[in-house]
Design a protein around this motif. Structure first.
Motif, mmCIF file in Angstrom:
data_model
loop_
_atom_site.group_PDB
_atom_site.id
_atom_site.type_symbol
_atom_site.label_atom_id
_atom_site.label_comp_id
_atom_site.label_asym_id
_atom_site.label_seq_id
_atom_site.Cartn_x
_atom_site.Cartn_y
_atom_site.Cartn_z
ATOM 1 N N HIS A 41 9.480 12.825 -4.230
ATOM 2 C CA HIS A 41 8.937 11.396 -4.595
ATOM 3 C C HIS A 41 8.830 11.257 -6.048
ATOM 4 O O HIS A 41 8.157 12.122 -6.543
ATOM 5 N N ASN A 42 9.234 9.977 -6.418
ATOM 6 C CA ASN A 42 9.166 9.627 -8.182
ATOM 7 C C ASN A 42 7.925 8.865 -8.503
ATOM 8 O O ASN A 42 7.970 8.679 -9.808
ATOM 9 N N SER A 43 7.346 8.242 -7.352
ATOM 10 C CA SER A 43 6.285 7.212 -7.733
ATOM 11 C C SER A 43 4.917 7.828 -6.989
ATOM 12 O O SER A 43 4.883 8.322 -5.838
ATOM 13 N N LEU A 44 3.982 7.660 -7.898
ATOM 14 C CA LEU A 44 2.614 8.141 -7.456
ATOM 15 C C LEU A 44 1.578 6.973 -7.668
ATOM 16 O O LEU A 44 1.436 6.567 -8.774
ATOM 17 N N PHE A 45 0.672 6.936 -6.540
ATOM 18 C CA PHE A 45 -0.150 5.666 -6.643
ATOM 19 C C PHE A 45 -1.722 6.240 -6.482
ATOM 20 O O PHE A 45 -1.877 7.089 -5.635
ATOM 21 N N TRP A 46 -2.568 5.661 -7.100
ATOM 22 C CA TRP A 46 -4.028 5.790 -6.724
ATOM 23 C C TRP A 46 -4.563 4.491 -6.545
ATOM 24 O O TRP A 46 -4.607 3.504 -6.923
ATOM 25 N N TYR A 47 -5.250 4.676 -5.081
ATOM 26 C CA TYR A 47 -6.009 3.147 -4.383
ATOM 27 C C TYR A 47 -7.473 3.662 -4.366
ATOM 28 O O TYR A 47 -7.742 5.001 -3.891
ATOM 29 N N ILE A 83 -3.831 2.645 -10.004
ATOM 30 C CA ILE A 83 -3.133 3.159 -11.288
ATOM 31 C C ILE A 83 -1.785 3.599 -10.581
ATOM 32 O O ILE A 83 -1.986 4.207 -9.438
ATOM 33 N N TYR A 84 -0.376 3.576 -11.245
ATOM 34 C CA TYR A 84 0.545 4.262 -10.626
ATOM 35 C C TYR A 84 1.593 4.722 -11.784
ATOM 36 O O TYR A 84 1.617 4.241 -12.920
ATOM 37 N N PHE A 85 2.031 5.839 -11.171
ATOM 38 C CA PHE A 85 3.120 6.633 -12.155
ATOM 39 C C PHE A 85 4.277 6.361 -11.539
ATOM 40 O O PHE A 85 4.687 6.527 -10.396
ATOM 41 N N ASN A 86 5.638 6.684 -12.614
ATOM 42 C CA ASN A 86 6.705 6.836 -12.162
ATOM 43 C C ASN A 86 7.318 7.849 -12.974
ATOM 44 O O ASN A 86 7.278 7.773 -14.136
ATOM 45 N N ASN A 98 6.225 10.661 -13.566
ATOM 46 C CA ASN A 98 5.067 11.360 -14.127
ATOM 47 C C ASN A 98 4.545 10.451 -15.419
ATOM 48 O O ASN A 98 3.711 10.769 -16.034
ATOM 49 N N VAL A 99 5.006 9.228 -15.635
ATOM 50 C CA VAL A 99 4.386 8.351 -16.537
ATOM 51 C C VAL A 99 3.683 7.167 -16.020
ATOM 52 O O VAL A 99 3.974 6.616 -14.944
ATOM 53 N N PRO A 100 2.492 7.029 -16.762
ATOM 54 C CA PRO A 100 1.821 5.724 -16.107
ATOM 55 C C PRO A 100 2.416 4.486 -16.367
ATOM 56 O O PRO A 100 2.670 4.321 -17.407
ATOM 57 N N ILE A 101 2.794 3.680 -15.618
ATOM 58 C CA ILE A 101 3.244 2.321 -15.548
ATOM 59 C C ILE A 101 2.255 1.226 -15.745
ATOM 60 O O ILE A 101 2.547 0.349 -16.721
ATOM 61 N N ASP A 102 1.148 1.435 -14.777
ATOM 62 C CA ASP A 102 0.361 0.243 -14.740
ATOM 63 C C ASP A 102 -1.109 0.732 -14.376
ATOM 64 O O ASP A 102 -1.280 1.170 -13.374
ATOM 65 N N ASP A 103 -1.886 0.619 -15.222
ATOM 66 C CA ASP A 103 -3.334 1.275 -15.208
ATOM 67 C C ASP A 103 -4.298 0.048 -15.173
ATOM 68 O O ASP A 103 -5.448 0.167 -15.632
ATOM 69 N N SER A 104 -3.800 -1.263 -14.821
ATOM 70 C CA SER A 104 -4.692 -2.370 -15.234
ATOM 71 C C SER A 104 -5.676 -2.412 -14.153
ATOM 72 O O SER A 104 -6.687 -3.268 -14.220
ATOM 73 N N GLY A 105 -5.627 -1.605 -13.134
ATOM 74 C CA GLY A 105 -6.671 -1.709 -11.954
ATOM 75 C C GLY A 105 -7.766 -0.767 -12.150
ATOM 76 O O GLY A 105 -8.639 -0.608 -11.478
ATOM 77 N N ALA A 159 -16.724 5.412 -2.611
ATOM 78 C CA ALA A 159 -15.710 4.742 -1.900
ATOM 79 C C ALA A 159 -14.507 5.902 -1.386
ATOM 80 O O ALA A 159 -14.675 6.929 -1.514
ATOM 81 N N VAL A 160 -13.378 5.370 -0.776
ATOM 82 C CA VAL A 160 -12.384 6.460 0.055
ATOM 83 C C VAL A 160 -11.357 5.915 -1.124
ATOM 84 O O VAL A 160 -10.856 5.024 -1.466
ATOM 85 N N TYR A 161 -10.925 7.243 -1.809
ATOM 86 C CA TYR A 161 -9.695 7.113 -2.710
ATOM 87 C C TYR A 161 -8.470 7.701 -2.336
ATOM 88 O O TYR A 161 -8.536 8.694 -1.777
ATOM 89 N N PHE A 162 -7.614 6.817 -2.062
ATOM 90 C CA PHE A 162 -6.178 7.354 -1.730
ATOM 91 C C PHE A 162 -5.445 7.554 -2.759
ATOM 92 O O PHE A 162 -5.199 6.757 -3.578
ATOM 93 N N CYS A 163 -4.357 8.467 -2.363
ATOM 94 C CA CYS A 163 -3.208 8.696 -3.124
ATOM 95 C C CYS A 163 -2.119 8.505 -2.246
ATOM 96 O O CYS A 163 -2.001 8.851 -1.157
ATOM 97 N N ALA A 164 -0.874 7.797 -2.870
ATOM 98 C CA ALA A 164 0.130 7.519 -2.152
ATOM 99 C C ALA A 164 1.441 7.984 -3.065
ATOM 100 O O ALA A 164 1.319 7.919 -4.225
ATOM 101 N N SER A 165 2.702 8.106 -2.240
ATOM 102 C CA SER A 165 3.812 8.476 -3.232
ATOM 103 C C SER A 165 4.985 7.510 -2.599
ATOM 104 O O SER A 165 5.148 7.476 -1.290
ATOM 105 N N SER A 166 5.960 7.561 -3.174
ATOM 106 C CA SER A 166 7.151 6.947 -2.675
ATOM 107 C C SER A 166 8.244 7.337 -3.297
ATOM 108 O O SER A 166 8.309 7.925 -4.491
ATOM 109 N N LEU A 167 9.579 7.269 -2.549
ATOM 110 C CA LEU A 167 10.861 7.949 -2.939
ATOM 111 C C LEU A 167 11.302 7.426 -4.216
ATOM 112 O O LEU A 167 11.783 8.070 -5.357
ATOM 113 N N ALA A 168 11.256 6.131 -4.150
ATOM 114 C CA ALA A 168 11.817 5.432 -5.488
ATOM 115 C C ALA A 168 11.284 3.918 -5.490
ATOM 116 O O ALA A 168 10.612 3.581 -4.464
#
Lengths: 113, 114
Positions: A29-35, A47-50, A52-59, A88-97
């Motif tokens: 998976h190329n994308s990783l998200f923290w919720y 925040i999410y990474f694509n 391995n690079v942070p793309i959007d940390d506005s949250g 809180a509950v912190y979730f990590c998620a990933s996606s293929l593309a």
């Protein structure tokens, strides 16, 4: 196949301590998200990474929060110093593309006393 | 900014019956994805179904189907032959083409009555 793996599953610590949450995305998976999920605010993207690079940390709530992804198979979310309102509950998620479905880990329930 | 609204905080249905969960969203985009996620008491977030906005045909996954009304910006989830294992929080989510930020609704808690 293993899903997204998060550790620890539960974390209880005192205010002011440093907290590190860990995530191993699904292999390939190329994308990783923290919720963050709270009763008051629901599910929020921090925040999410694509690739391995942070793309959007506005949250990310404030400077006490930081996230890293040193390689394709590992990410951390760090809170320093922690405060009770970070509970809180912190979730990590990933996606293929881009635009692929996001697969979530089991979450880390964080309690700051 | 996109918003997702789930107007039913709680729903209940008799086992084996059919239930429909509502979701509306607001966007100025024409290309996007919509999702339903299920969160049982175990806390996992499980993808139930996905709909691409450019497809007119409604998505189905076994007992789960959606009614996607693009003009009305409505995306409801129908669960047929409800089972006890369907009891969970259900979240509607929106994903915009061009970025990967999922926007979630506030959720609907579904109770299955034996």
């Amino acid at each position: 196949d293993a899903g997204v793996i998060q550790s620890p599953r539960h974390e209880v610590t005192e205010m002011g301590q440093e907290v590190t949450l860990r995530c191993k995305p699904i292999s390939g998976h190329n994308s990783l998200f923290w919720y963050r999920q709270t009763m008051m605010r629901g599910l929020e993207l921090l925040i999410y990474f694509n690739n391995n690079v942070p793309i959007d940390d506005s949250g990310m709530p404030e400077d006490r929060f930081s996230a890293k992804m040193p390689n394709a198979s590992f990410s951390t979310l760090k809170i320093q110093p922690s405060e009770p309102r970070d509970s809180a509950v912190y979730f990590c998620a990933s996606s293929l593309a881009t635009l692929s479905p996001q697969h979530f880990g089991d979450g880390t329930r964080l309690s700051i006393l | 900014a996109q918003t997702v609204t789930q107007s039913q905080p709680e729903m209940s249905v008799q086992e084996a019956e059919t239930v429909t969960l509502s979701c509306t969203y607001d966007t100025s985009e024409s290309d996007y994805y919509l999702f339903w996620y299920k969160q049982p008491p175990s806390r996992q977030m499980i993808l139930v179904i996905r709909q691409e906005a450019y497809k007119q045909q409604n998505a189905t996954e076994n007992r789960f189907s959606v009614n996607f009304q693009k003009a009305a910006k409505s995306f409801s989830l129908k669960i047929s032959d409800s089972q006890l294992g369907d009891a969970a929080m259900y979240f509607c989510a929106y994903l915009n083409f061009g970025n990967e930020k999922l926007t979630f609704g506030t959720g609907t808690r579904l109770t299955i009555i034996p």
